[in-house]
Design an enzyme around this catalytic site. Structure first.
Site, mmCIF file in Angstrom:
data_model
loop_
_atom_site.group_PDB
_atom_site.id
_atom_site.type_symbol
_atom_site.label_atom_id
_atom_site.label_comp_id
_atom_site.label_asym_id
_atom_site.label_seq_id
_atom_site.Cartn_x
_atom_site.Cartn_y
_atom_site.Cartn_z
ATOM 1 N N ASN A 171 1.115 -1.130 0.382
ATOM 2 C CA ASN A 171 -0.122 0.355 -0.126
ATOM 3 C C ASN A 171 0.709 1.141 0.022
ATOM 4 O O ASN A 171 1.207 1.537 1.256
ATOM 5 C CB ASN A 171 -0.888 -0.304 1.666
ATOM 6 C CG ASN A 171 -1.985 -1.317 1.267
ATOM 7 O OD1 ASN A 171 -2.835 -0.908 0.362
ATOM 8 N ND2 ASN A 171 -1.818 -2.306 1.473
ATOM 9 N N GLU A 172 1.226 2.045 -1.203
ATOM 10 C CA GLU A 172 2.482 2.824 -1.416
ATOM 11 C C GLU A 172 1.484 4.373 -0.879
ATOM 12 O O GLU A 172 0.428 3.604 -0.720
ATOM 13 C CB GLU A 172 2.102 2.953 -3.002
ATOM 14 C CG GLU A 172 3.289 1.434 -3.267
ATOM 15 C CD GLU A 172 4.345 1.661 -2.560
ATOM 16 O OE1 GLU A 172 5.090 2.347 -1.624
ATOM 17 O OE2 GLU A 172 5.896 0.485 -3.198
ATOM 18 N N PRO A 173 2.437 5.615 -1.032
ATOM 19 C CA PRO A 173 1.261 6.699 0.019
ATOM 20 C C PRO A 173 0.811 7.094 -1.746
ATOM 21 O O PRO A 173 0.370 6.553 -2.624
ATOM 22 C CB PRO A 173 2.584 8.059 -0.993
ATOM 23 C CG PRO A 173 3.983 6.837 -1.064
ATOM 24 C CD PRO A 173 3.655 5.202 -1.220
ATOM 25 N N SER A 175 -2.941 5.494 -0.900
ATOM 26 C CA SER A 175 -3.958 4.293 -0.707
ATOM 27 C C SER A 175 -4.989 4.640 0.111
ATOM 28 O O SER A 175 -4.443 5.177 1.441
ATOM 29 C CB SER A 175 -2.718 3.150 -0.138
ATOM 30 O OG SER A 175 -1.660 3.017 -1.431
#
Length: 641
Positions: A171-173, A175
């Site tokens: 879950n990258e920036p 998300s």
């Protein structure tokens, strides 16, 4: 600070006395091994408790380096203590996409290698996102994955690591806090961090399937592990920062039963650890006072000797002033301590008063061992000091602990093999060329290819040491067995490794040992090599010759010691900076597009020079003399450990 016996269980509401800065319960251990053992114990207790009630235990599992020791301990418990996984259902967080299950970089391969192939979990109870799903079918597949989790009754326990972007799972920036299982495009930093394992950024997949933030937050219990200095900044931001989609892990602040399990390096930037005077009254030891005054000088942007009572009072240090006559007295002591770390004689200055010098004057000519984890760390990390030791007449031995073979790109081996074969065709190099031609992403290097890679690095090392004036007889290659697997994954440190270290130290009987104290190494070799040295010193410290041996730790290419930690700072002239650069250039395979570059895309020689210049500039900003560059060291007293 934590111990191996403390509990990581989240205290009931109201019992966790977080500082005014911290928003997530966390427990700090001396090292990752002790923290991992405690996490494994909690998981095993949960499995047994659920089994005693006739219930399934649903685990959310993570991959990467952080949980490896947890899985090792769970496997040990299964083999030696009868821990059964027959009632366990698992759901992994993520998988690269596209990714074949048999690929050695797949999380499917990772989980079976580290856990599933060694315990009695039913195959049908194992769920890992499928990286082979066609793109058009991913969305429905992800919905089905969510339904499987719900069908199992939800996650009883979710194990997490954390990426430097603040991602949990993938879950990258950006998300959303209610996001479900889905496909996602990987952040550039995440891909850079994985580049070493994939032998180049261009080989790292751009997408992945990941369990969502919302899915993770539904787990009844969450434990996030973070080890090492590389994670210290993101841990601080997550534990103390505001909730933000830019740092997805901050969403865990709202989870009622989350614990971060940290080692000292990962926790070092937390306010209560880094600057405890901002949190509570302190026991002002000499070391803490030194650290605080250096911090205050840097914070105020003024030399130490110009700090005032008001500066101390305005920055949480008024109780320190109450123990002293004035800030002036504290300033003078701090300034003098820093000044006494500076020396142009790292081996000691013969015939001089050494009472205020970091090293002894006698013996005037010392036997010196420079341990280098890889065949280039010596010149990258301490090339200037190396040069001074040689020029000042000491007997300097360079000891390369590993071959460094996996860091040589295949095209470098092909070039060497083709050149050798063009001069004198041989079956050996024909085999090397054939092995490289047949190699796929799922293959390890053949023994022949590994041998050529190791030979390339040896030759580069000899070029650098000869340039620095070291006879070949004083250059030693240990090829420690733990490293020689041919893969990124290494074996545990063993008795043979330690015996090899013992033998070289006993043979040379050094007055000085220099070793890499850099625990931020992206692939962990520095850490294992340092552990090998510490284990060897523990064995040898009763030997009479060890009473004359001092150990100095340098940092590698990624970080420098904090100024307050430095116990010896060796200035470098512009000419020595240039000599260091030329020595690094002999390691040609590590110069351009190096595999294990970490997050810093600068070449090693550039980052080394910049770091050395920054160290000198920090000293100058504190009010000390100005130098072109400096290399820094911390003494390790093995008799006190």
């Amino acid at each position: 600070m934590g111990t191996g016996q403390q509990s990581i269980q989240h205290e009931p509401a109201g019992q966790f006395e977080a500082t005014r800065f911290e928003k997530i319960h966390n427990v700090i251990f001396d090292d990752s091994k002790e923290g991992s053992l405690q996490v494994a114990r909690e998981i095993s207790d949960l499995i047994r408790d659920r089994a005693s009630k006739g219930l399934q235990c649903v685990l959310g599992l993570a991959t990467g380096s952080s949980p490896i020791k947890v899985y090792e301990e769970l496997v040990r418990m299964h083999r030696e203590e009868g821990l059964s996984f027959k009632n366990v259902v698992t759901f992994n967080l993520d998988e690269y996409h596209p990714m074949e299950k048999a690929n050695i970089q797949s999380y499917h391969y990772f989980m079976h290698q580290h856990l599933f192939d060694h315990v009695d979990i039913p195959a049908e109870n194992v769920h890992i996102p499928d990286g082979t799903i066609p793109s058009y079918a991913v969305q429905e597949y992800c919905r089905a994955y969510e339904r499987e989790i719900e069908k199992a009754g939800g996650l009883d326990f979710q194990l997490l690591g954390i990426g430097r972007t603040g991602h949990i799972g993938f879950n990258e920036p950006g998300s959303h806090f209610n996001s479900a299982t889905r496909d996602i495009t990987l952040d550039h930093i995440t891909r850079v961090d994985a580049a070493g394992s994939f032998k180049g950024l261009e080989n790292v997949p751009r997408k992945a399937i990941t369990m969502g933030i919302g899915t993770i937050r539904k787990a009844k219990r969450i434990v996030l592990m973070a080890w090492g200095q590389n994670k210290s900044e993101i841990v601080k931001e997550t534990v103390e920062g505001e909730i933000s989609s830019e740092v997805p892990a901050t969403y865990l602040q709202e989870h009622p039963n989350t614990t971060f399990v940290l080692d000292k390096e990962a926790a070092q930037n937390l306010t209560r650890i880094d600057t405890p005077w901002l949190v509570q009254s302190c026991d002002w030891t000499k070391d803490l006072t030194h650290k605080a005054v250096v911090w205050l000088s840097q914070r105020k942007g003024k030399p130490i000797l110009q700090l005032t009572d008001k500066d101390y009072n305005d920055n949480g240090m008024s109780d320190l002033l109450s123990t002293e006559e004035s800030s002036y007295e504290i300033n003078i002591r701090t300034f003098n301590r820093l000044q006494h770390t500076i020396t142009g004689w790292p081996g000691g200055k013969p015939g001089s008063d050494d009472s205020n010098r970091p090293e002894r004057a006698e013996p005037a000519k010392k036997r010196v061992v420079i341990f280098s984890p890889h065949p280039d760390d010596d010149v990258i990390s301490m090339g200037g000091t190396f040069d001074r030791l040689v020029s000042q007449g000491h007997e300097v031995h360079i000891v390369y602990q590993t071959s460094g073979n996996i860091a040589v790109a295949d095209h470098e081996v092909l070039k060497v093999a083709e050149v050798a074969n063009s001069i004198q065709p041989t079956a050996y190099f024909e085999q090397v060329i054939q092995d490289l031609g047949n190699k796929t992403d799922m293959d390890f290097d053949s023994e022949a290819v590994r041998k050529v890679k190791g030979s390339i690095r040896r030759s580069e090392s000899y070029g650098a040491t000869r340039y620095m004036g070291i006879p070949d007889s004083q250059v030693h290659f240990l090829d420690l067995p733990f490293y020689e697997t041919g893969t990124i994954k290494k074996n545990p440190l063993g008795e043979q490794d330690i015996q090899i270290m013992n033998d070289i130290i006993e043979k040379i009987k050094p007055h000085q040992i220099y070793a890499a104290g850099d625990l931020a190494d992206p692939h962990g070799t520095h850490r294992v090599c340092l552990e090998a040295l510490f284990a060897s010193l523990d064995v040898l410290k009763s030997k009479p010759f060890m009473e004359e041996c001092w150990v100095w730790l340098y940092r590698g290419a990624w970080h420098e010691w904090d100024t307050h930690e430095i116990e010896m700072a060796v200035p470098m002239s512009p000419e020595q900076v240039l000599r260091k650069r030329k020595a690094i250039f002999f390691h040609q395979t590590q110069k351009d597009g190096v595999m294990f570059q970490g997050e810093d895309l600068r070449e090693f020689w550039v980052r080394a020079e910049d770091r050395n210049k920054e160290t000198a500039q920090r000293y100058q900003s504190l009010g000390l003399a100005s130098y072109a560059a400096m290399e820094a060291f911390v003494r390790y007293d093995f008799y006190k450990k």
